[in-house]
Scaffold this motif. Structure first.
Motif, short mmCIF file in Angstrom:
data_model
loop_
_atom_site.label_atom_id
_atom_site.label_comp_id
_atom_site.label_asym_id
_atom_site.label_seq_id
_atom_site.Cartn_x
_atom_site.Cartn_y
_atom_site.Cartn_z
N LEU A 16 1.00 -0.91 0.56
CA LEU A 16 -0.24 -0.18 -0.08
C LEU A 16 0.26 1.71 0.28
O LEU A 16 2.25 1.36 0.63
CB LEU A 16 -0.69 -0.17 0.89
N ASP A 20 -1.23 7.33 0.76
CA ASP A 20 -2.99 7.04 0.67
C ASP A 20 -3.73 7.19 1.92
O ASP A 20 -4.91 7.23 1.53
CB ASP A 20 -3.16 6.19 -0.17
N LYS A 44 -8.19 -1.68 3.41
CA LYS A 44 -8.46 -1.40 2.19
C LYS A 44 -9.65 -0.76 1.31
O LYS A 44 -9.25 0.09 0.08
CB LYS A 44 -7.02 -2.18 2.27
N MET A 45 -9.92 -2.36 1.29
CA MET A 45 -11.12 -2.21 0.30
C MET A 45 -12.23 -1.64 0.40
O MET A 45 -13.07 -0.60 -0.44
CB MET A 45 -11.85 -3.82 0.73
N GLU A 48 -11.45 2.18 -0.80
CA GLU A 48 -11.33 1.61 -2.37
C GLU A 48 -12.71 1.92 -2.35
O GLU A 48 -12.59 3.32 -3.34
CB GLU A 48 -10.61 0.68 -2.70
N ASN A 50 -14.46 4.03 -1.20
CA ASN A 50 -14.66 5.45 -0.53
C ASN A 50 -15.82 5.97 0.73
O ASN A 50 -17.00 6.08 1.28
CB ASN A 50 -15.80 6.44 -1.70
N SER A 52 -14.42 5.66 3.71
CA SER A 52 -13.06 6.28 4.82
C SER A 52 -14.28 6.98 6.06
O SER A 52 -13.72 6.73 6.92
CB SER A 52 -12.64 7.54 4.22
N ALA A 87 -17.72 -5.43 -1.88
CA ALA A 87 -17.38 -4.58 -2.95
C ALA A 87 -18.27 -4.38 -4.15
O ALA A 87 -18.91 -3.52 -4.47
CB ALA A 87 -16.39 -4.30 -3.15
#
Length: 626
Positions: A16, A20, A44-45, A48, A50, A52, A87
């Motif tokens: 990673l 980021d 992480k998924m 990715e 969005n 956060s 996801a």
């Protein structure tokens, strides 16, 4: 825990870009040492996709660490229970939310027409032939009960399958369903003379709300006579809620370490059957059919043998049980849709979509009744029969997932904010949407009086139903059992008195004689017809409960209450005249909390004043002349 996981996360972190992490979720980055490598991948998924915002409130390591780990454990469960993972769920949600905001019509480019299917008339030669064919096929069948709901909407706090089907015997829905399957099993296997399969499996889809209570109901009643190994429970998980059109996952307003979840819908039954391996297990064992049914339709098993016969005779991959529906009636219609590009599918189209779709495609009057007095589009009742082979093949392509929809409640016409969080949903009847044109999809229409009497509305809501429309309450559901059994005996030659009208819980219903029987006594119309001889009659105030397999009524005149029970090895002929005080129906106020819920939601209870009971517990032939 931090010291034991630092090394395990090193490889993941090396892949990673630390910048980021810092920019997207600096609070998460501070806590990475707490996480396992699998949890890092989940985090992480989420970034990715969005998400956060889920980490914005995370404090320094050492504060609320257990909550942080519990959060990621929930993420892992949500990820594992959805085909393709979280996801995929978020990606699909964004697409469907964009379509919803744009007002996209899912039926754009499609023209509706009436699909091909069978319309059956109870008791005629064709019906009897289909019943016979269905009983023969039953030993190769599997039943799947969708039972994830509580009875709160009914005014009943238990699980719906524990609710009494009728008050005469107190038999609950689950007991009736299991006894119906066992009756099919016994008859079908006897006809096959021991060839091949000897047990019919039952799978039950439960939820967090119903799982443990369903197990308790089964265990405390010795599985109602079924072998415990025949029954498999599959627990449905909930799905993540969505806060906005970007499909940002919603957190619990009282605990930001918990993602809000809601039920995904009964369409989950397909992915559960696939992921559990049950479908492959059944197919490998030589089973051919899977029959889906819902939790509170007490008439369903009167329709099952003939409907299964239709599937087998017509070689349907998918067969939807249906009832006649009036034009614009609030029940979905089974419809063939043909797209401009040549695609076709046969699916349920909701009533509020069917009429405008017809008007938009050259039918200016929309959904109208035809010469039969009903709409040509039969009413979907969500009881389905699939051929297992093609079904498993199709699910293998989709991983068990089916077409979903989203129904957000917007704050205003800009459609930029929701009144409350939403989620993706799926319905088991939408499975045919992904089928190729070569799939054989049909329907079987049966009269409502013997196929469909769901119990789903509480007394107050039922009392508001416009006159002439079905109440779909505990009151109407029980009266439908008596009506159906009365009409079936009439068809078999018994003189059954006409009903009288009564009002219970604000609902006017027809009250027929209280006639009930165990499924093993009257599995099919042919069975019933063979067990009724001579001039039999039953008055309107009468009650009869038949609990033995081989009980025959010959010149019986009943004016009162009669209960007949016998072991399977006893053959009993019952005739003569029975007259006693019988049972009376006493009104109950549904607001009277001194009365049990399952009674007051009906608005009446049955008082046994005087009844004749005869039980035969020894094998042999007996004649009872009354």
């Amino acid at each position: 825990m931090a010291s034991s996981t630092v090394g395990s996360t090193a490889d993941s972190l090396s892949k990673l870009d630390i910048n980021d992490w810092a920019s997207a979720a600096p609070n998460l980055r501070k806590n990475l040492s707490l996480l396992s490598s699998q949890q890092v991948e989940l985090a992480k998924m989420l970034l990715e996709m969005n998400q956060s915002h889920l980490f914005q409130h995370w404090p320094e390591p050492g504060v609320n660490d257990d909550d942080k780990l519990a959060f990621l454990e929930q993420v892992a469960r949500l990820n594992a229970s959805y085909p393709g993972g979280l996801a995929s769920y978020i990606k699909t949600a964004r697409e469907l939310l964009a379509d919803s905001k744009a007002g996209k019509n899912p039926y754009d480019g499609f023209s509706p027409s009436v699909p091909s299917g069978e319309a059956l008339t109870f008791g005629d030669d064709k019906f009897v032939q289909y019943e016979d064919a269905g009983v023969w096929e039953a030993r190769k069948a599997v039943f799947v009960l969708v039972a994830g709901g509580l009875g709160e909407r009914l005014g009943y706090n238990g699980i719906k399958v524990a609710l009494p089907l009728e008050s005469t015997t107190g038999t609950c829905f689950l007991q009736h369903y299991i006894e119906s399957i066992l009756a099919l099993q016994e008859t079908s296997c006897r006809l096959a003379q021991g060839e091949g399969l000897t047990e019919i499996p039952l799978a039950i889809m439960t939820s967090d709300d119903t799982h443990l209570r369903t197990i308790k109901l089964l265990e405390s009643n010795a599985y109602f006579g079924m072998k415990p190994t025949q029954i498999k429970l599959l627990k449905q998980e909930k799905v993540a809620c969505l806060d906005d059109n970007d499909a940002r996952l919603a957190v619990d307003p009282h605990n930001k370490y918990i993602i809000q979840t809601k039920p995904h819908g009964h369409g989950d039954v397909h992915s559960l059957l696939y992921s559990s391996g049950l479908l492959k297990e059944w197919l490998d064992a030589g089973r051919k059919w899977v029959l889906f049914f819902q939790d509170t339709n007490g008439l369903l098993f009167k329709a099952i043998p003939a409907a299964l016969g239709v599937s087998a005779t017509n070689e349907y991959h998918v067969n939807s049980l249906a009832v006649p529906r009036k034009a614009k009636e609030a029940i979905g219609g089974i419809t063939k849709l043909t797209h401009q590009d040549g695609r076709t599918m046969v699916i349920n189209v909701e009533y509020n979509q069917l009429d405008p779709l017809l008007r938009a495609t050259g039918n200016p009057d929309g959904d109208v009744n035809c010469e039969t007095g009903y709409s040509p589009f039969p009413g979907n009742i969500n009881q389905l029969i699939f051929e297992i082979g093609p079904y498993l093949e199709e699910l293998s392509k989709t991983g068990g997932s089916i077409k979903e929809f989203v129904n957000p409640k917007y704050k205003d016409s800009t459609k930029t904010a929701f009144k409350s969080s939403t989620r993706l949903e799926c319905m088991m009847q939408d499975y045919p949407k992904t089928l190729p044109p070569s799939a054989k999809v049909g329907f079987t229409v049966m009269d409502t009086w013997y196929a469909y009497a769901p119990v789903k509305n509480n007394p107050e809501d039922a009392a508001k139903v416009p006159k002439g429309n079905p109440y779909h309450s505990a009151t109407s559901g029980e009266m439908a059992i008596y009506r159906a059994n009365s009409l079936i005996l009439r068809k078999a030659g018994v003189k059954v008195a006409d009903p009288v009208n009564h009002v219970f819980n604000g609902q006017e219903v027809e009250v027929f004689p209280r006639i009930v029987w165990k499924p093993k006594w009257g599995l099919t119309f042919s069975d019933i017809r063979s067990k009724v001889k001579g001039n039999c009659s039953i008055t309107q105030r009468s009650t009869i409960a038949i609990k033995g397999r081989n009980i025959y009524l010959e010149d019986l005149a009943l004016d009162g209450a009669l209960v007949l029970d016998a072991i399977d090895d006893a053959e009993v002929k019952v005739g003569g005249s029975v007259q006693n005080a019988g049972c009376i129906i006493q009104s109950v106020d549904f607001k009277d909390t001194s009365v049990p819920e399952e009674v007051r939601i009906r608005g009446f209870k049955i008082i046994k004043v005087e009844q004749l009971e005869k039980t035969y517990s020894e094998p042999g032939k007996f004649s009872l002349k009354l």
